[in-house]
Motif scaffolding. Sequence first.
Motif, PDB file in Angstrom:
ATOM      1  N   GLN A  77      78.542  68.040  50.838  1.00 36.56           N
ATOM      2  CA  GLN A  77      78.355  69.228  51.674  1.00 36.56           C
ATOM      3  C   GLN A  77      77.671  68.881  52.978  1.00 36.56           C
ATOM      4  O   GLN A  77      77.020  67.848  53.091  1.00 36.56           O
ATOM      5  CB  GLN A  77      77.470  70.250  50.937  1.00 36.56           C
ATOM      6  CG  GLN A  77      78.037  70.717  49.623  1.00 36.56           C
ATOM      7  CD  GLN A  77      77.072  71.621  48.870  1.00 36.56           C
ATOM      8  OE1 GLN A  77      76.174  72.245  49.457  1.00 36.56           O
ATOM      9  NE2 GLN A  77      77.246  71.698  47.563  1.00 36.56           N
ATOM     10  N   ARG A  88      74.904  70.592  55.573  1.00 42.21           N
ATOM     11  CA  ARG A  88      73.949  71.702  55.650  1.00 42.21           C
ATOM     12  C   ARG A  88      74.200  72.533  56.900  1.00 42.21           C
ATOM     13  O   ARG A  88      74.247  71.992  58.015  1.00 42.21           O
ATOM     14  CB  ARG A  88      72.509  71.182  55.713  1.00 42.21           C
ATOM     15  CG  ARG A  88      71.980  70.699  54.425  1.00 42.21           C
ATOM     16  CD  ARG A  88      70.507  70.974  54.231  1.00 42.21           C
ATOM     17  NE  ARG A  88      69.617  70.372  55.198  1.00 42.21           N
ATOM     18  CZ  ARG A  88      68.288  70.274  54.993  1.00 42.21           C
ATOM     19  NH1 ARG A  88      67.754  70.712  53.875  1.00 42.21           N
ATOM     20  NH2 ARG A  88      67.518  69.740  55.908  1.00 42.21           N
ATOM     21  N   ALA A  89      74.309  73.848  56.714  1.00 40.26           N
ATOM     22  CA  ALA A  89      74.623  74.729  57.837  1.00 40.26           C
ATOM     23  C   ALA A  89      73.510  74.700  58.877  1.00 40.26           C
ATOM     24  O   ALA A  89      73.759  74.731  60.084  1.00 40.26           O
ATOM     25  CB  ALA A  89      74.831  76.154  57.336  1.00 40.26           C
ATOM     26  N   GLU A  90      72.255  74.604  58.429  1.00 39.74           N
ATOM     27  CA  GLU A  90      71.153  74.764  59.377  1.00 39.74           C
ATOM     28  C   GLU A  90      70.956  73.559  60.297  1.00 39.74           C
ATOM     29  O   GLU A  90      70.478  73.705  61.418  1.00 39.74           O
ATOM     30  CB  GLU A  90      69.841  75.110  58.670  1.00 39.74           C
ATOM     31  CG  GLU A  90      69.301  74.055  57.728  1.00 39.74           C
ATOM     32  CD  GLU A  90      69.764  74.243  56.284  1.00 39.74           C
ATOM     33  OE1 GLU A  90      70.907  74.667  56.072  1.00 39.74           O
ATOM     34  OE2 GLU A  90      68.952  73.938  55.379  1.00 39.74           O
TER      35      GLU A  90
END
Length: 192
Positions: free
Chosen positions: A77, A79-81
């Motif tokens: 994945q 991380r969106a942030e």
Amino acid sequence: MSEYYLFHDSSKCIGCLSCEVHCKENKRLPVGPRLCRVMTVGPKMVGGLPKVDFIFMPCFHCERPWCVAACPTGAMQKRAEDGIVFVNEELCVGCKACMRACPWGVPQWNPETGKAVKCDYCKDRVDKGLEPACVAKCVTKCLHFGRPEQMVDSRRERHAKAMAAVGWEVTLRQPTAPASKPRKPPVRKQAE
Ligand code: SF4
Ligand code: SF4
């Protein structure tokens, strides 16, 4: 890319592998997987003497990560942030698709867990305001971690100090001469 930048000053690296050792220790990894690698290039002859270069290779935390696209379970994945690319171990089934997909051989195989493992910039440490383990324990302080805007300033400062140390006049002011005027060479300080 991630919002962070990991800079390796290869001119200061002595190839001691302290970064690799502390990375493994921090992640409690067995023999085998090496999440960051210091690659030895050379030797080549420079000025009649043999010289080797040490190049630090972590994950690049790509903008569109091949490893994430290849993972069939969503274990890999981003991380969106902050854009850090990491493996969610609970979702990893050990199919090795990420290892095949990454052009730089970054994801590694953990023989103890039967799952993939990779550099995640030590996100658990970063979330606490700490540096990645490799950076924190670098013997010669040649690894630097931060936001890109911090890194350019520290690189300029380092370059300015290096120039000043060899006796060059250094100024960080904007040049005032018109761009078309020929530029004067830097002036050496007179020896005392
Ligand atoms: S593992 Fe490879 S593909 Fe995935 S983010 Fe890192 S460098 Fe990019
Ligand atoms: S960032 Fe952390 S996990 Fe990645 S190579 Fe460096 S020390 Fe290892």
